[in-house]
Scaffold this active site. Structure first.
Site, PDB file in Angstrom:
ATOM      1  N   GLY A  13     -44.617 -29.386 -16.311  1.00  0.00           N
ATOM      2  CA  GLY A  13     -43.957 -29.801 -15.359  1.00  0.00           C
ATOM      3  C   GLY A  13     -44.756 -30.176 -13.948  1.00  0.00           C
ATOM      4  O   GLY A  13     -44.430 -29.808 -12.910  1.00  0.00           O
ATOM      5  N   GLY A  17     -42.774 -31.168  -7.349  1.00  0.00           N
ATOM      6  CA  GLY A  17     -42.576 -29.881  -6.884  1.00  0.00           C
ATOM      7  C   GLY A  17     -43.855 -28.825  -6.933  1.00  0.00           C
ATOM      8  O   GLY A  17     -45.031 -29.518  -6.654  1.00  0.00           O
ATOM      9  N   ARG A  38     -41.702 -34.295 -19.558  1.00  0.00           N
ATOM     10  CA  ARG A  38     -41.119 -35.206 -20.493  1.00  0.00           C
ATOM     11  C   ARG A  38     -41.160 -36.631 -19.881  1.00  0.00           C
ATOM     12  O   ARG A  38     -41.323 -37.612 -20.957  1.00  0.00           O
ATOM     13  CB  ARG A  38     -39.718 -34.690 -20.259  1.00  0.00           C
ATOM     14  CG  ARG A  38     -38.699 -35.336 -21.451  1.00  0.00           C
ATOM     15  CD  ARG A  38     -37.512 -34.608 -21.685  1.00  0.00           C
ATOM     16  NE  ARG A  38     -36.678 -34.768 -20.433  1.00  0.00           N
ATOM     17  CZ  ARG A  38     -35.771 -35.704 -20.261  1.00  0.00           C
ATOM     18  NH1 ARG A  38     -35.796 -36.584 -20.921  1.00  0.00           N
ATOM     19  NH2 ARG A  38     -35.209 -35.455 -19.088  1.00  0.00           N
ATOM     20  N   LEU A  64     -40.959 -29.983 -23.843  1.00  0.00           N
ATOM     21  CA  LEU A  64     -41.291 -28.613 -24.298  1.00  0.00           C
ATOM     22  C   LEU A  64     -40.033 -28.029 -25.129  1.00  0.00           C
ATOM     23  O   LEU A  64     -40.236 -27.184 -25.868  1.00  0.00           O
ATOM     24  CB  LEU A  64     -41.253 -27.889 -23.026  1.00  0.00           C
ATOM     25  CG  LEU A  64     -42.580 -27.670 -22.144  1.00  0.00           C
ATOM     26  CD1 LEU A  64     -42.418 -27.065 -20.876  1.00  0.00           C
ATOM     27  CD2 LEU A  64     -43.530 -27.331 -23.045  1.00  0.00           C
ATOM     28  N   ASN A  90     -44.863 -23.799 -15.741  1.00  0.00           N
ATOM     29  CA  ASN A  90     -44.316 -24.159 -14.427  1.00  0.00           C
ATOM     30  C   ASN A  90     -42.910 -24.746 -14.811  1.00  0.00           C
ATOM     31  O   ASN A  90     -41.764 -24.665 -13.954  1.00  0.00           O
ATOM     32  CB  ASN A  90     -44.979 -25.283 -13.598  1.00  0.00           C
ATOM     33  CG  ASN A  90     -44.199 -25.586 -12.655  1.00  0.00           C
ATOM     34  OD1 ASN A  90     -43.745 -24.950 -11.594  1.00  0.00           O
ATOM     35  ND2 ASN A  90     -43.970 -26.849 -12.676  1.00  0.00           N
ATOM     36  N   TYR A 162     -29.710 -20.205 -16.684  1.00  0.00           N
ATOM     37  CA  TYR A 162     -31.018 -20.179 -16.024  1.00  0.00           C
ATOM     38  C   TYR A 162     -31.456 -18.645 -15.901  1.00  0.00           C
ATOM     39  O   TYR A 162     -32.462 -18.432 -15.855  1.00  0.00           O
ATOM     40  CB  TYR A 162     -30.682 -21.047 -14.587  1.00  0.00           C
ATOM     41  CG  TYR A 162     -32.121 -21.127 -13.819  1.00  0.00           C
ATOM     42  CD1 TYR A 162     -33.169 -21.893 -14.130  1.00  0.00           C
ATOM     43  CD2 TYR A 162     -32.187 -20.033 -12.901  1.00  0.00           C
ATOM     44  CE1 TYR A 162     -34.343 -21.951 -13.344  1.00  0.00           C
ATOM     45  CE2 TYR A 162     -33.325 -20.138 -12.073  1.00  0.00           C
ATOM     46  CZ  TYR A 162     -34.385 -20.901 -12.354  1.00  0.00           C
ATOM     47  OH  TYR A 162     -35.676 -21.037 -11.527  1.00  0.00           O
ATOM     48  N   LYS A 166     -34.748 -16.569 -17.296  1.00  0.00           N
ATOM     49  CA  LYS A 166     -35.769 -16.162 -16.407  1.00  0.00           C
ATOM     50  C   LYS A 166     -35.849 -14.642 -16.803  1.00  0.00           C
ATOM     51  O   LYS A 166     -36.908 -13.918 -16.788  1.00  0.00           O
ATOM     52  CB  LYS A 166     -35.512 -16.294 -15.048  1.00  0.00           C
ATOM     53  CG  LYS A 166     -35.723 -17.863 -14.564  1.00  0.00           C
ATOM     54  CD  LYS A 166     -36.899 -18.451 -14.683  1.00  0.00           C
ATOM     55  CE  LYS A 166     -37.173 -19.729 -14.255  1.00  0.00           C
ATOM     56  NZ  LYS A 166     -38.807 -20.302 -14.504  1.00  0.00           N
ATOM     57  N   GLU A 198     -38.058 -25.872  -1.927  1.00  0.00           N
ATOM     58  CA  GLU A 198     -37.643 -27.265  -1.876  1.00  0.00           C
ATOM     59  C   GLU A 198     -38.431 -28.065  -3.069  1.00  0.00           C
ATOM     60  O   GLU A 198     -39.522 -28.264  -3.126  1.00  0.00           O
ATOM     61  CB  GLU A 198     -38.193 -27.901  -0.579  1.00  0.00           C
ATOM     62  CG  GLU A 198     -37.570 -27.450   0.643  1.00  0.00           C
ATOM     63  CD  GLU A 198     -38.021 -28.246   2.062  1.00  0.00           C
ATOM     64  OE1 GLU A 198     -38.465 -29.273   1.648  1.00  0.00           O
ATOM     65  OE2 GLU A 198     -37.640 -27.538   2.846  1.00  0.00           O
ATOM     66  N   THR A 199     -37.380 -28.483  -3.905  1.00  0.00           N
ATOM     67  CA  THR A 199     -38.009 -29.151  -5.282  1.00  0.00           C
ATOM     68  C   THR A 199     -36.904 -30.104  -5.437  1.00  0.00           C
ATOM     69  O   THR A 199     -35.695 -30.388  -4.878  1.00  0.00           O
ATOM     70  CB  THR A 199     -38.155 -28.338  -6.481  1.00  0.00           C
ATOM     71  OG1 THR A 199     -36.845 -27.782  -6.831  1.00  0.00           O
ATOM     72  CG2 THR A 199     -39.216 -27.020  -6.188  1.00  0.00           C
TER      73      THR A 199
END
Length: 247
Positions: A13, A17, A38, A64, A90, A162, A166, A198-199
């Site tokens: 990634g 970010g 990707r 991935l 990441n 999500y 995690k 912030e991404t």
């Protein structure tokens, strides 16, 4: 970071970010960085921007969720760079679904990237480290504070899928750390768990819902701190959030 100069880091990634910020930092400190995503166009553009830096960025395409892509990346690294000294897991995705509204295909997409792809990448990097005799490498897993405890209420855009991915990463990180210790390996396994950042994933939501949020550099600085510890020191888990975040 002098100890890592001319060493190889693999960052998933790396196109935006936290991943992009880390890539810029490590290349600036003289590392050879393999940046994967990707969509690789942004990483190629970043490689051009960083040409004058002490290190070098190698942009590679990798989905991935595709094991063949992961194996291809590791084969390229072995052939062209030798091995990997630092792996930074990441990359992550989130789909705006609830347990009742989401399709199983949505859950699969999230787990394929956030957990299964990460597991496959870690496994292959460890195999390459062992093959090349690297016993002082580092694996950094970018987790989330939502992966440490189930939020009673969450005012940022994360789905149950999500959060579950995690939590799975939290368990995997601890199991891997224990497994390596049992093998008397000196490879470090570090978990970094940020709060709201912030991404691209949160940009639109933050525009509509102003909140205090970490900058990618805030998280990147924490990772750099953890990487600079002596070989005999391990920062296992580092939690970093915006001030007053209630998670």
């Amino acid at each position: 970071m002098e100890r890592w100069s001319d060493k190889v880091a693999l960052i998933t990634g790396a196109n935006s970010g936290i991943g992009k910020c880390l890539t810029e930092c490590l290349v600036g400190k003289g590392m050879k960085v393999v940046g994967i995503a990707r969509r690789v166009d942004k990483i190629k553009a970043l490689a051009e921007e960083l040409k004058s830096k002490p290190g070098k960025l190698f942009p590679l395409q990798c989905d991935l969720s595709n094991q063949t892509d992961i194996l291809r990346v590791l084969e390229w690294i072995e052939k062209n760079l030798g091995s990997v000294d630092i792996l930074i897991n990441n990359a992550a995705i989130n789909i705006d679904i609830t347990l009742q509204t989401g399709e199983m295909e949505d859950w699969k997409k999230i787990f394929d990237v956030n957990f299964l792809g990460l597991t496959c990448m870690t496994k292959e990097v460890l195999k390459l480290m062992k093959k090349k005799g690297i016993d002082n490498g580092v694996i950094v897993n970018i987790n989330d504070v939502c992966g440490l405890q189930v939020p009673i209420s969450c005012d940022r855009p994360v789905s149950p899928a999500y959060i579950s991915s995690k939590f799975a990463l939290t368990a995997l990180t601890k199991c891997l750390r224990y497994e390596l210790a049992q093998l008397e390996s000196n490879i470090k396994v570090i978990s970094i768990s940020p709060g709201l950042v912030e991404t691209e994933m949160t940009a639109q939501w933050l525009k509509e819902n102003p909140h205090l949020a970490l900058k990618p550099k805030d998280v990147s600085d924490c990772i750099l701190f953890a990487l600079q510890t002596p070989d005999t020191v391990l920062i296992k888990d580092l939690v970093v959030t915006p001030i007053r975040e209630m998670m």
